[in-house]
Design a protein around this motif. Structure first.
Motif, PDB file in Angstrom:
ATOM      1  N   LEU A   5     -35.359  32.693 -43.531  1.00  0.00           N
ATOM      2  CA  LEU A   5     -35.681  31.299 -43.279  1.00  0.00           C
ATOM      3  C   LEU A   5     -34.440  30.452 -43.050  1.00  0.00           C
ATOM      4  CD1 LEU A   5     -38.432  30.797 -45.967  1.00  0.00           C
ATOM      5  CD2 LEU A   5     -38.743  31.063 -43.521  1.00  0.00           C
ATOM      6  N   GLU A  16     -47.229  35.922 -41.875  1.00  0.00           N
ATOM      7  CA  GLU A  16     -46.025  36.694 -42.169  1.00  0.00           C
ATOM      8  C   GLU A  16     -46.328  37.901 -43.044  1.00  0.00           C
ATOM      9  OE1 GLU A  16     -43.394  36.261 -40.532  1.00  0.00           O
ATOM     10  OE2 GLU A  16     -43.938  34.339 -39.688  1.00  0.00           O
ATOM     11  N   ALA A 143     -40.563  36.434 -47.117  1.00  0.00           N
ATOM     12  CA  ALA A 143     -39.568  35.512 -46.576  1.00  0.00           C
ATOM     13  C   ALA A 143     -38.384  35.416 -47.527  1.00  0.00           C
ATOM     14  CB  ALA A 143     -40.195  34.133 -46.383  1.00  0.00           C
TER      15      ALA A 143
END
Length: 193
Positions: A5, A16, A143
């Protein structure tokens, strides 16, 4: 595959993760500060106490609960902090906050995750600090946000999980701040709600 990110980036958690997420873990990791020594001899480490916190906000952008080292579980039990790490020693996540998204009360619109240096070192002194979001069902990293913007700040508003059209999304805020605990960041957090 994990998404690295960038500050301000927004992602859909279900896309995701390759499907709907029901439980996520926000992990925070860092290393103790190494000082002195020549070629690794005589070096010492200085403990760093970074703290992960999660503040729960309602539809009116008012805080309704918080999970942090002084309250390791939300009142409804949907969010649990695994415990306070005061040194940064060891590999991987030093602190974790586990969120059961399906159990987060309907009146909670967003969850904001923060990092504070309780011991007061600024992040330019802290090595290898990161936060990451993991699908708790299969331990797959969804993430990662490297806390790479170093400087003389002692806190960071890391990320926000929020409900949008019936699904959870993530906004990587990555904004620097100052404060030993989450409550010192509340005025700054309000700008992102």
């Amino acid at each position: 595959m994990s998404v690295n990110l960038q500050k301000g980036q927004k992602i859909s958690l279900s896309k995701e993760a390759g499907g709907e997420l029901s439980r996520v873990t926000m992990g925070l990791g860092w290393d103790a500060i190494k000082t002195g020594g020549i070629f690794g001899f005589g070096a010492r480490t200085q403990s760093v106490d970074l703290d992960a916190s999660c503040v729960l906000f309602d539809e009116k952008d008012q805080p309704v609960d918080v999970v942090w080292f002084r309250q390791l579980k939300s009142r409804d039990g949907s969010i649990v902090h695994t415990g306070d790490n005061r040194t940064g020693a060891g590999e991987g996540d030093d602190e974790q906050i586990v969120v059961d998204l399906a159990r987060v009360p309907a009146n909670v619109k967003s969850l904001v995750f923060t990092v504070n240096s309780f011991t007061g070192q600024n992040f330019s002194q802290v090595q290898n600090a990161f936060c990451r979001l993991v699908n708790a069902a299969n331990d797959r990293e969804v993430a990662r946000y490297d806390l790479s913007v170093q400087g003389a700040h002692t806190a960071q508003i890391m990320a926000k999980l929020y409900r949008h059209n019936g699904e959870w999304k993530m906004h990587a805020i990555g904004e620097n701040g100052v404060g030993r605990t989450f409550d010192e960041l509340l005025p700054q957090i309000a700008q992102h709600l």
